[in-house]
Write an enzyme that holds these catalytic residues in place. Structure first.
Site, mmCIF file in Angstrom:
data_model
loop_
_atom_site.group_PDB
_atom_site.id
_atom_site.type_symbol
_atom_site.label_atom_id
_atom_site.label_comp_id
_atom_site.label_asym_id
_atom_site.label_seq_id
_atom_site.Cartn_x
_atom_site.Cartn_y
_atom_site.Cartn_z
ATOM 1 N N SER A 122 14.240 -47.902 -40.628
ATOM 2 C CA SER A 122 14.343 -48.137 -39.338
ATOM 3 C C SER A 122 14.277 -49.521 -39.124
ATOM 4 C CB SER A 122 13.513 -47.222 -38.284
ATOM 5 O OG SER A 122 13.745 -47.425 -36.917
ATOM 6 N N HIS A 170 18.259 -46.501 -38.590
ATOM 7 C CA HIS A 170 18.390 -46.180 -37.285
ATOM 8 C C HIS A 170 18.818 -47.597 -36.679
ATOM 9 C CE1 HIS A 170 14.798 -43.362 -37.706
ATOM 10 N NE2 HIS A 170 15.699 -42.844 -38.028
ATOM 11 N N ASP A 214 9.749 -40.660 -38.340
ATOM 12 C CA ASP A 214 10.958 -39.948 -39.083
ATOM 13 C C ASP A 214 10.965 -40.241 -40.640
ATOM 14 O OD1 ASP A 214 13.538 -38.719 -39.194
ATOM 15 O OD2 ASP A 214 14.541 -40.500 -39.382
#
Length: 354
Positions: free
Chosen positions: A173, A200, A293
């Protein structure tokens, strides 16, 4: 501090930031030179950086800021301008933390969503501590301050030539693009596994991100397509706002199922699919990123017998996702960024057991 050469866009950004009571504009400048000259007196917590600037462009301005007075930087870019997007991705390599879409006008259909995302990213990134750039090899950007090396020793594996690893999944991310470039770029051109990637990033940037990554690593990179078979030595990137999953027979699936912990694509969705369909022949790697995540998905992979790796705190730009995986014992190995590619290269072609 807002750095934007267009007076119209600069005033729009001032308006957007001014609506958020948690943010204050301490300076708004029109060039990289002005930004560098103003930095010491304005002392911003976070910088919104345009890329296509007159004189010193946003990429070089980012490099100088990260070398001289490290400050969290959010790139505000035109998602449909190819040259601007390439520079934006390279700015992430130089130390910027994230990239968001540039606002068009208050009457534009997507204005509210873009404005909200800009403020959200500025608030989040203002809290990320960064230090002066200290490259790993030739390309590493800013990292979290106060870190220490805590890499674990590489484990041994029980794979055999009759049952070799079959697929690699990598997720990241915040700080992910340069980390992914480092890891995937460090793999040999003969790497024998397909590589599935979740990063992400705003949907508008995903095609450009895949194209950028394809240009900076040796292995071919493209957005994943539903129903295609994953081939060895190729990199498949999850498209914007869609989950990427592995199904039986090495077939890729693109899904618009609900976000997981607010993320789509989600690392956990990818890792869980490998746990189901690759089992002990899977390899999962979780890199820098804010939030959690991927942690539970990586744990599913480890419980299925797969090899799992988390990036060490010493190199993670944001030690959120890897830290969550480490806390729940989902990572079989904890390695700094510059050691991950070599580790993957060693285990992708296992030696026969005695």
């Amino acid at each position: 501090m807002l750095v934007e050469d267009s007076l119209v866009v600069r005033q729009l950004l001032i308006h957007i930031v001014g609506r958020d009571p948690r943010l204050t504009v301490v300076a708004a400048v029109a060039s990289g030179e002005e930004a560098l000259a103003t930095l010491a007196t304005a002392r911003p917590d976070v910088i919104s950086m345009d890329i296509r600037l007159p004189g010193i462009d946003g990429l070089e301005t980012t490099r100088r800021i990260m070398a001289e007075r490290p400050t969290p930087i959010v790139v505000v870019a035109d998602a449909i301008e190819d040259s601007s997007l390439r520079i934006s991705m390279n700015a992430l390599r130089a130390g910027a933390l994230s990239v968001v879409e540039k606002p068009v006008a208050t009457t534009h259909a997507g204005y509210d969503a873009v404005a909200t995302e800009i403020c959200t990213q500025l608030r989040i990134m203002a809290a990320v501590p960064v230090i002066r750039r200290r490259p790993i090899g030739a390309e590493w950007a800013g990292r979290v301050a106060g870190s220490t090396i805590s890499a674990s020793s590489a484990p041994t594996f029980a794979w055999t030539k009759a049952e070799p690893p079959s697929v690699l999944a990598v997720a990241a991310s915040t700080g992910g693009p340069p980390a992914l470039a480092k890891v995937i770029g460090g793999l040999p051109t003969t790497f024998p596994l397909p590589i599935l990637v979740v990063q992400h990033m705003g949907p508008a940037f995903m095609e450009g991100f895949a194209a950028w990554l394809n240009g900076v690593v040796a292995l071919p990179v493209a957005l994943a397509r539903d129903g295609e078979r994953a081939e060895a030595g190729r990199v498949y990137v999850a498209p914007g706002d869609r989950h990427l999953e592995l199904s039986g027979g090495g077939i890729l699936r693109i899904s618009d199922a609900a976000p997981i912990s607010g993320q789509r694509p989600a690392a956990t969705a990818l890792f869980r699919s490998l746990a189901r369909h690759a089992g002990r022949r899977g390899i999962g790697v979780l890199l820098t990123g804010m939030g959690e995540d991927g942690a539970t998905g990586l744990l599913d992979m480890r419980n299925a017998g797969a090899v799992t790796v988390a990036e060490d705190e010493s190199t993670a730009v944001v030690f959120g996702m890897p830290a969550a995986a480490i806390r729940m014992a989902a990572a079989g190995a904890i390695l700094p960024l510059d050691r991950i590619a070599a580790h993957l290269g060693r285990i992708a072609v296992p030696e026969p057991r005695p």
